[in-house]
Design a protein around this motif. Structure first.
Motif, PDB file in Angstrom:
ATOM      1  N   THR A 161     -15.273   0.635  -4.070  1.00 52.81           N
ATOM      2  CA  THR A 161     -14.965   1.585  -3.001  1.00 52.81           C
ATOM      3  C   THR A 161     -13.632   1.268  -2.336  1.00 52.81           C
ATOM      4  OG1 THR A 161     -16.271   0.308  -1.391  1.00 52.81           O
ATOM      5  CG2 THR A 161     -17.392   2.110  -2.548  1.00 52.81           C
ATOM      6  N   LYS A 162     -13.280  -0.012  -2.257  1.00 51.68           N
ATOM      7  CA  LYS A 162     -11.960  -0.360  -1.722  1.00 51.68           C
ATOM      8  C   LYS A 162     -10.863   0.075  -2.698  1.00 51.68           C
ATOM      9  CE  LYS A 162     -10.842  -2.118   1.543  1.00 51.68           C
ATOM     10  NZ  LYS A 162     -10.481  -1.537   2.864  1.00 51.68           N
ATOM     11  N   ALA A 163     -11.113  -0.048  -3.980  1.00 50.45           N
ATOM     12  CA  ALA A 163     -10.144   0.433  -4.967  1.00 50.45           C
ATOM     13  C   ALA A 163      -9.951   1.939  -4.822  1.00 50.45           C
ATOM     14  CB  ALA A 163     -10.618   0.091  -6.378  1.00 50.45           C
ATOM     15  N   GLY A 164     -11.064   2.663  -4.629  1.00 46.74           N
ATOM     16  CA  GLY A 164     -10.964   4.101  -4.426  1.00 46.74           C
ATOM     17  C   GLY A 164     -10.127   4.441  -3.202  1.00 46.74           C
ATOM     18  N   SER A 165     -10.323   3.703  -2.111  1.00 48.06           N
ATOM     19  CA  SER A 165      -9.543   3.976  -0.896  1.00 48.06           C
ATOM     20  C   SER A 165      -8.063   3.665  -1.116  1.00 48.06           C
ATOM     21  CB  SER A 165     -10.101   3.178   0.284  1.00 48.06           C
ATOM     22  OG  SER A 165      -9.912   1.788   0.127  1.00 48.06           O
ATOM     23  N   ASP A 166      -7.764   2.604  -1.860  1.00 46.13           N
ATOM     24  CA  ASP A 166      -6.365   2.283  -2.178  1.00 46.13           C
ATOM     25  C   ASP A 166      -5.710   3.430  -2.943  1.00 46.13           C
ATOM     26  OD1 ASP A 166      -7.112  -0.171  -1.145  1.00 46.13           O
ATOM     27  OD2 ASP A 166      -6.506  -1.334  -2.890  1.00 46.13           O
ATOM     28  N   HIS A 167      -6.433   3.971  -3.918  1.00 46.51           N
ATOM     29  CA  HIS A 167      -5.885   5.068  -4.731  1.00 46.51           C
ATOM     30  C   HIS A 167      -5.632   6.319  -3.887  1.00 46.51           C
ATOM     31  CE1 HIS A 167      -6.254   2.676  -8.245  1.00 46.51           C
ATOM     32  NE2 HIS A 167      -7.546   2.840  -8.441  1.00 46.51           N
ATOM     33  N   LEU A 168      -6.532   6.592  -2.954  1.00 49.13           N
ATOM     34  CA  LEU A 168      -6.324   7.737  -2.067  1.00 49.13           C
ATOM     35  C   LEU A 168      -5.076   7.556  -1.211  1.00 49.13           C
ATOM     36  CD1 LEU A 168      -9.978   8.475  -0.887  1.00 49.13           C
ATOM     37  CD2 LEU A 168      -8.490  10.051  -2.141  1.00 49.13           C
ATOM     38  N   VAL A 169      -4.899   6.368  -0.660  1.00 57.13           N
ATOM     39  CA  VAL A 169      -3.716   6.102   0.166  1.00 57.13           C
ATOM     40  C   VAL A 169      -2.444   6.283  -0.657  1.00 57.13           C
ATOM     41  CG1 VAL A 169      -2.481   4.307   1.447  1.00 57.13           C
ATOM     42  CG2 VAL A 169      -4.943   4.592   1.768  1.00 57.13           C
ATOM     43  N   ARG A 170      -2.435   5.754  -1.853  1.00 56.51           N
ATOM     44  CA  ARG A 170      -1.272   5.921  -2.733  1.00 56.51           C
ATOM     45  C   ARG A 170      -1.018   7.406  -3.026  1.00 56.51           C
ATOM     46  NH1 ARG A 170       1.670   3.501  -6.993  1.00 56.51           N
ATOM     47  NH2 ARG A 170       2.055   4.970  -8.701  1.00 56.51           N
ATOM     48  N   ALA A 171      -2.092   8.147  -3.312  1.00 57.18           N
ATOM     49  CA  ALA A 171      -1.946   9.559  -3.643  1.00 57.18           C
ATOM     50  C   ALA A 171      -1.396  10.366  -2.472  1.00 57.18           C
ATOM     51  CB  ALA A 171      -3.303  10.123  -4.087  1.00 57.18           C
ATOM     52  N   TYR A 172      -1.791  10.027  -1.256  1.00 52.03           N
ATOM     53  CA  TYR A 172      -1.299  10.772  -0.092  1.00 52.03           C
ATOM     54  C   TYR A 172       0.187  10.512   0.157  1.00 52.03           C
ATOM     55  CZ  TYR A 172      -5.431  13.184   1.510  1.00 52.03           C
ATOM     56  OH  TYR A 172      -6.470  14.073   1.610  1.00 52.03           O
ATOM     57  N   HIS A 173       0.663   9.375  -0.292  1.00 54.26           N
ATOM     58  CA  HIS A 173       2.108   9.130  -0.192  1.00 54.26           C
ATOM     59  C   HIS A 173       2.852   9.938  -1.259  1.00 54.26           C
ATOM     60  CE1 HIS A 173       5.921   7.139   0.394  1.00 54.26           C
ATOM     61  NE2 HIS A 173       5.935   6.767  -0.881  1.00 54.26           N
ATOM     62  N   HIS A 174       2.385   9.859  -2.482  1.00 59.15           N
ATOM     63  CA  HIS A 174       3.116  10.488  -3.586  1.00 59.15           C
ATOM     64  C   HIS A 174       2.962  12.005  -3.593  1.00 59.15           C
ATOM     65  CE1 HIS A 174       4.634   6.956  -5.749  1.00 59.15           C
ATOM     66  NE2 HIS A 174       3.576   6.350  -5.248  1.00 59.15           N
ATOM     67  N   THR A 175       1.833  12.501  -3.120  1.00 58.43           N
ATOM     68  CA  THR A 175       1.612  13.950  -3.118  1.00 58.43           C
ATOM     69  C   THR A 175       2.156  14.618  -1.863  1.00 58.43           C
ATOM     70  OG1 THR A 175      -0.382  13.677  -4.463  1.00 58.43           O
ATOM     71  CG2 THR A 175      -0.135  15.759  -3.276  1.00 58.43           C
ATOM     72  N   TYR A 176       1.874  14.020  -0.711  1.00 62.33           N
ATOM     73  CA  TYR A 176       2.204  14.668   0.565  1.00 62.33           C
ATOM     74  C   TYR A 176       3.365  14.012   1.311  1.00 62.33           C
ATOM     75  CZ  TYR A 176      -2.501  16.539  -0.208  1.00 62.33           C
ATOM     76  OH  TYR A 176      -3.613  17.125  -0.748  1.00 62.33           O
ATOM     77  N   GLY A 177       3.802  12.847   0.836  1.00 63.78           N
ATOM     78  CA  GLY A 177       4.891  12.146   1.517  1.00 63.78           C
ATOM     79  C   GLY A 177       4.460  11.349   2.721  1.00 63.78           C
ATOM     80  N   LEU A 178       3.136  11.206   2.964  1.00 62.58           N
ATOM     81  CA  LEU A 178       2.666  10.434   4.106  1.00 62.58           C
ATOM     82  C   LEU A 178       3.227   9.014   4.022  1.00 62.58           C
ATOM     83  CD1 LEU A 178       0.686  10.650   6.590  1.00 62.58           C
ATOM     84  CD2 LEU A 178      -1.018   9.543   5.118  1.00 62.58           C
ATOM     85  N   PRO A 179       3.835   8.503   5.089  1.00 58.44           N
ATOM     86  CA  PRO A 179       4.485   7.186   5.041  1.00 58.44           C
ATOM     87  C   PRO A 179       3.473   6.049   5.132  1.00 58.44           C
ATOM     88  CG  PRO A 179       4.808   8.181   7.198  1.00 58.44           C
ATOM     89  CD  PRO A 179       4.093   9.197   6.374  1.00 58.44           C
ATOM     90  N   VAL A 180       3.003   5.605   3.973  1.00 57.62           N
ATOM     91  CA  VAL A 180       1.925   4.621   3.922  1.00 57.62           C
ATOM     92  C   VAL A 180       2.441   3.244   3.508  1.00 57.62           C
ATOM     93  CG1 VAL A 180       0.318   6.457   3.271  1.00 57.62           C
ATOM     94  CG2 VAL A 180       1.276   4.967   1.496  1.00 57.62           C
ATOM     95  N   LEU A 181       1.653   2.243   3.862  1.00 55.46           N
ATOM     96  CA  LEU A 181       1.830   0.862   3.427  1.00 55.46           C
ATOM     97  C   LEU A 181       0.443   0.321   3.111  1.00 55.46           C
ATOM     98  CD1 LEU A 181       4.011  -0.026   6.506  1.00 55.46           C
ATOM     99  CD2 LEU A 181       4.923  -0.071   4.172  1.00 55.46           C
ATOM    100  N   THR A 182       0.332  -0.537   2.092  1.00 53.15           N
ATOM    101  CA  THR A 182      -0.960  -1.125   1.750  1.00 53.15           C
ATOM    102  C   THR A 182      -0.822  -2.630   1.638  1.00 53.15           C
ATOM    103  OG1 THR A 182      -1.721   0.853   0.560  1.00 53.15           O
ATOM    104  CG2 THR A 182      -2.806  -1.225   0.021  1.00 53.15           C
TER     105      THR A 182
END
Length: 353
Positions: A161-182
């Motif tokens: 489930t943590k891996a799934g959350s990591d992938h979502l965070v990455r996707a929101y950066h690459h798809t929507y440009g949300l300025p994320v850090l992990t």
């Protein structure tokens, strides 16, 4: 203001306390207050106007939207998670709900909030997602340490489930440009840790004359990171991390579980000796948990190379501080170890006896 999710939990609360020691910037602390959330950890902030607490579930979109609109944070630091592997084996549904669905809802709320900010505030906004080294799977004794490019291979419901959350965070950066850090950290330890985890559980059981249950042969290896060092790393990543990047945070302290327990017993023998014998006499071996990863190890060189961070504590200094804190704060430990938690521990370890 910054918004911290899970700020009444172990790492989140330590971060809030650490942040307010070194900054006058207020913290909006959002926590559902499940079994692992404890406002007693934050009692020193009771009358501190810089600390604003809101009891809310990250899965409650309406509540999160309202908090963002009211407080207008410049950053979201996402600590909130179900985090104990054994609990994820017994009840994976809660982990999927909080770690995957909750992160998705938080990301959606953050994206809508961020998209409406004035351009200068939009450029400055950050979403920092706190994750774990367990997403990378298990290493053999000769494998190189986990790096930021190690393929994901989670082996428990928790790490999946943590891996799934990591992938979502990455996707929101690459798809929507949300300025994320992990950030992906190794095993944390230190003050205010809930006593289902190895180090506080062993301290509590030792002092109460109970068995010290070691899974399997005790040779599973973890990299140990003092929670204060983790907090300082997160501050550096928030301030200067490159958008969309992942940073591994480790303590450079690979230890076998049995070695950790032995060291704890030796520290307690000196700090609070028994009337006879050693705390080592209480060590007992119990049935291993299903899918128990053999070794985790973090390569934290990227964080040191790019941001100049490295841990201040060695395992010996950090563990000595931790043992002394629990000896000085037994009332806190006794309070959180009551009720539902105590019943869960009895059930979990009875099944492995």
């Amino acid at each position: 203001m910054i918004l911290v999710t899970g700020g009444a939990g172990f790492i989140g609360a330590n971060f809030v306390l650490d942040w307010l020691k070194g900054s006058d910037e207020p913290v909006l602390n959002v926590d559902k207050l499940t079994y692992a959330g404890n406002l007693g950890t934050l009692k020193s902030l009771k009358d501190d106007t810089r600390h604003v607490f809101a009891r809310a579930d990250i899965c409650d979109r309406e509540a999160i939207d309202a908090l963002l609109e009211q407080h207008k944070p410049r950053a979201i630091l996402h600590f909130a998670a179900e985090s104990h592997v054994d609990r994820s084996i017994h009840g994976p549904a809660e982990f999927v709900q909080t770690n995957v669905v909750g992160t998705f809802i938080l990301l959606e709320a953050a994206r809508m909030y961020w998209s409406k900010l004035p351009e200068d505030e939009k450029q400055a906004f950050r979403f920092l997602h706190v994750s774990t080294d367990e997403v990378y799977g298990s290493l053999s004794s000769t494998d190189p340490q986990f790096s930021e490019t190690t393929p994901y291979a989670p082996n428990s419901p928790y790490s999946a489930t943590k891996a799934g959350s990591d992938h979502l965070v990455r996707a929101y950066h690459h798809t929507y440009g949300l300025p994320v850090l992990t950030t992906n950290c190794s095993n944390n330890y230190g003050p205010y840790q809930f006593p289902e985890k190895l180090i506080p559980l062993m301290i509590a059981n030792a002092l109460n004359g109970k068995p010290l249950p070691v899974y399997g042969d005790g040779q599973n290896v973890r990299d140990w990171l003092y929670v204060g060092d983790h907090c300082s790393a997160i501050r550096e990543v928030l301030a200067r991390g490159a958008l969309g990047e992942t940073y591994n945070v480790g303590g450079w302290n690979e230890k076998k579980n049995l070695e950790v327990v032995h060291t704890l017993c030796d520290l307690l023998d000196k700090a609070k000796p028994k009337s006879s014998g050693s705390y080592r006499d209480q060590i007992t071996y119990v049935k291993d948990r299903p899918g128990h990863d053999r070794r985790y190890a973090i390569d934290a060189r990227k964080l040191e190379r790019e941001l100049g961070w490295k841990p201040a504590e060695t395992f010996d200094t950090g563990l000595a501080k931790t043992v002394q804190w629990y000896l000085d704060n037994q009332a806190w430990a006794d309070e959180v170890a009551s009720g539902d938690y105590r019943r869960w521990v009895e059930t979990n370890y009875a099944q492995r006896a």
